[in-house]
Write an enzyme that holds these catalytic residues in place. Structure first.
Site, short mmCIF file in Angstrom:
data_model
loop_
_atom_site.label_atom_id
_atom_site.label_comp_id
_atom_site.label_asym_id
_atom_site.label_seq_id
_atom_site.Cartn_x
_atom_site.Cartn_y
_atom_site.Cartn_z
N ASP A 34 0.82 -1.22 0.00
CA ASP A 34 0.00 0.00 0.00
C ASP A 34 0.84 1.26 0.00
O ASP A 34 1.99 1.24 0.40
CB ASP A 34 -0.80 0.05 1.31
CG ASP A 34 -2.11 -0.69 1.19
OD1 ASP A 34 -2.43 -1.18 0.11
OD2 ASP A 34 -2.82 -0.75 2.22
N LYS A 55 -3.32 3.05 -2.64
CA LYS A 55 -4.07 4.21 -3.06
C LYS A 55 -4.01 5.22 -1.92
O LYS A 55 -4.07 4.90 -0.76
CB LYS A 55 -5.51 3.89 -3.41
CG LYS A 55 -6.25 3.07 -2.40
CD LYS A 55 -7.66 2.84 -2.86
CE LYS A 55 -7.73 1.79 -3.95
NZ LYS A 55 -9.00 1.67 -4.58
N MET A 168 -9.59 8.35 7.95
CA MET A 168 -9.86 8.95 6.64
C MET A 168 -10.84 10.12 6.75
O MET A 168 -11.81 10.20 6.01
CB MET A 168 -10.44 7.88 5.68
CG MET A 168 -9.45 6.81 5.32
SD MET A 168 -10.16 5.57 4.21
CE MET A 168 -10.92 4.45 5.38
N1 SAH Z 1 -5.82 -0.39 7.95
C1 SAH Z 1 -5.33 0.88 8.43
C2 SAH Z 1 -6.25 2.02 8.04
C3 SAH Z 1 -6.30 2.28 6.56
S1 SAH Z 1 -7.33 3.63 6.13
C4 SAH Z 1 -5.13 0.83 9.94
O1 SAH Z 1 -5.51 -0.17 10.55
O2 SAH Z 1 -4.59 1.78 10.51
C5 SAH Z 1 -6.17 4.97 6.04
C6 SAH Z 1 -6.34 5.89 7.22
O3 SAH Z 1 -5.70 5.37 8.37
C7 SAH Z 1 -5.74 7.26 7.03
O4 SAH Z 1 -6.61 8.10 6.33
C8 SAH Z 1 -5.57 7.71 8.46
O5 SAH Z 1 -6.81 8.15 8.99
C9 SAH Z 1 -5.21 6.41 9.16
N2 SAH Z 1 -3.76 6.23 9.35
C10 SAH Z 1 -2.99 5.30 8.78
N3 SAH Z 1 -1.71 5.40 9.22
C11 SAH Z 1 -1.69 6.42 10.10
C12 SAH Z 1 -0.67 7.00 10.92
N4 SAH Z 1 0.60 6.56 10.92
N5 SAH Z 1 -1.02 8.05 11.71
C13 SAH Z 1 -2.29 8.50 11.76
N6 SAH Z 1 -3.28 7.98 11.01
C14 SAH Z 1 -2.99 6.96 10.19
#
Ligand code: SAH
Length: 256
Positions: A34, A55, A168
């Site tokens: 990803d 994406k 998100m």
């Molecule tokens: N599967 C992932 C989420 C994917 S959706 C998980 O479990 O974390 C993508 C969203 O995750 C981003 O828009 C943001 O809101 C959050 N995100 C992912 N990595 C992040 C990080 N290091 N710090 C803060 N938010 C994060």
């Protein structure tokens, strides 16, 4: 026929993947990763062919159906196929679509969990999502609705939860704050924004629902979470003072 491993990469830091995930990366023949997966983590798979399929909203994206097909085809060619997803694969990661594609093609698969970004964020903040007498319920939600999906009713659950984490959501933070206010969430509700949790560029902003409505999320551009609830009261207020001093975020958080 090979096997496909859907592996949670964790929130970003390369040492926050599980030992099982790291071991599979080491042995992987091909890795589909990803956009949120850090380059450092790909170094854990030096022998693998590395394919970006991620994406990131509004940037170039790979069609989900194309990714599904890629995984099925790779399983016919390679022994160990890794699908590396940010955080945990089973939370806002579209894992179900990949699982269904693999199942209907008869491809063996396994899920390796990862640390979701909400848990990395609260670890960094030093604030427990639950707290005796303060928070007994936690909601993970997203206001994002994909193309062709039905309208989402995410707001009532978030407004009613003791603690809520929105994924998100940072891009529509002002609108979201208005929706939550309309759901009856008090404007004084503590809010913390965490950007790039677990990474060196990590940043925390303290606010309230009112501050969020007034643009507290402006200036955040990395992946970020919105965290709501009384458990964040002390931390949000401490952060408000600091951010106002450094002045790097246009924050108009209302004192309670
Ligand atoms: N599967 C992932 C989420 C994917 S959706 C998980 O479990 O974390 C993508 C969203 O995750 C981003 O828009 C943001 O809101 C959050 N995100 C992912 N990595 C992040 C990080 N290091 N710090 C803060 N938010 C994060």
């Amino acid at each position: 026929m090979g096997k496909v491993y859907l592996i949670g990469a964790g929130p970003g830091a390369a040492d926050l993947i599980t030992l099982r995930g790291a071991d599979l990366l080491k042995r992987a023949d091909i890795v589909f990763y990803d956009a949120l997966v850090q380059a450092e983590m790909l170094e854990l798979a030096p022998g693998a062919k590395q394919v970006a399929v991620g994406k990131r909203c509004s940037r170039i994206s790979t069609d989900q159906r194309f990714t599904n097909r890629n995984l099925v085809e790779a399983a016919a060619k390679y022994d160990i196929v890794v699908r590396l997803k940010g955080g945990d694969p089973m939370l806002f990661g579209r894992a179900q679509e990949e699982i269904e594609a693999l199942e209907s093609a008869g491809v063996a698969y396994e899920i390796v969990p990862g640390i979701t970004s909400a848990l990395a964020a609260t670890a960094e903040l030093g604030v427990s999502l639950t707290e005796r007498g303060v928070s007994r319920s936690v909601v993970f939600a997203t206001p994002r609705v994909g193309e062709g999906e039905d309208v989402s009713d995410w707001a009532p659950a978030v407004a009613r939860a003791d603690t809520a984490v929105l994924y998100m959501a940072i891009g529509q933070a002002v609108e979201i704050a208005g929706i939550l206010e309309a759901q009856g969430m008090p404007l004084s509700t503590p809010v913390v924004l965490v950007e790039n949790a677990s990474l060196p560029a990590s940043r925390h902003v303290g606010s309230t629902l009112r501050g969020l409505k007034d643009g507290a999320a402006r200036g955040l551009s990395g992946p970020a979470l919105l965290l709501f609830g009384d458990v964040f009261r002390k931390r949000a207020h401490a952060l408000i003072g600091r951010e106002l001093m450094t002045g790097d975020v246009p924050l108009q958080a209302a004192p309670r």
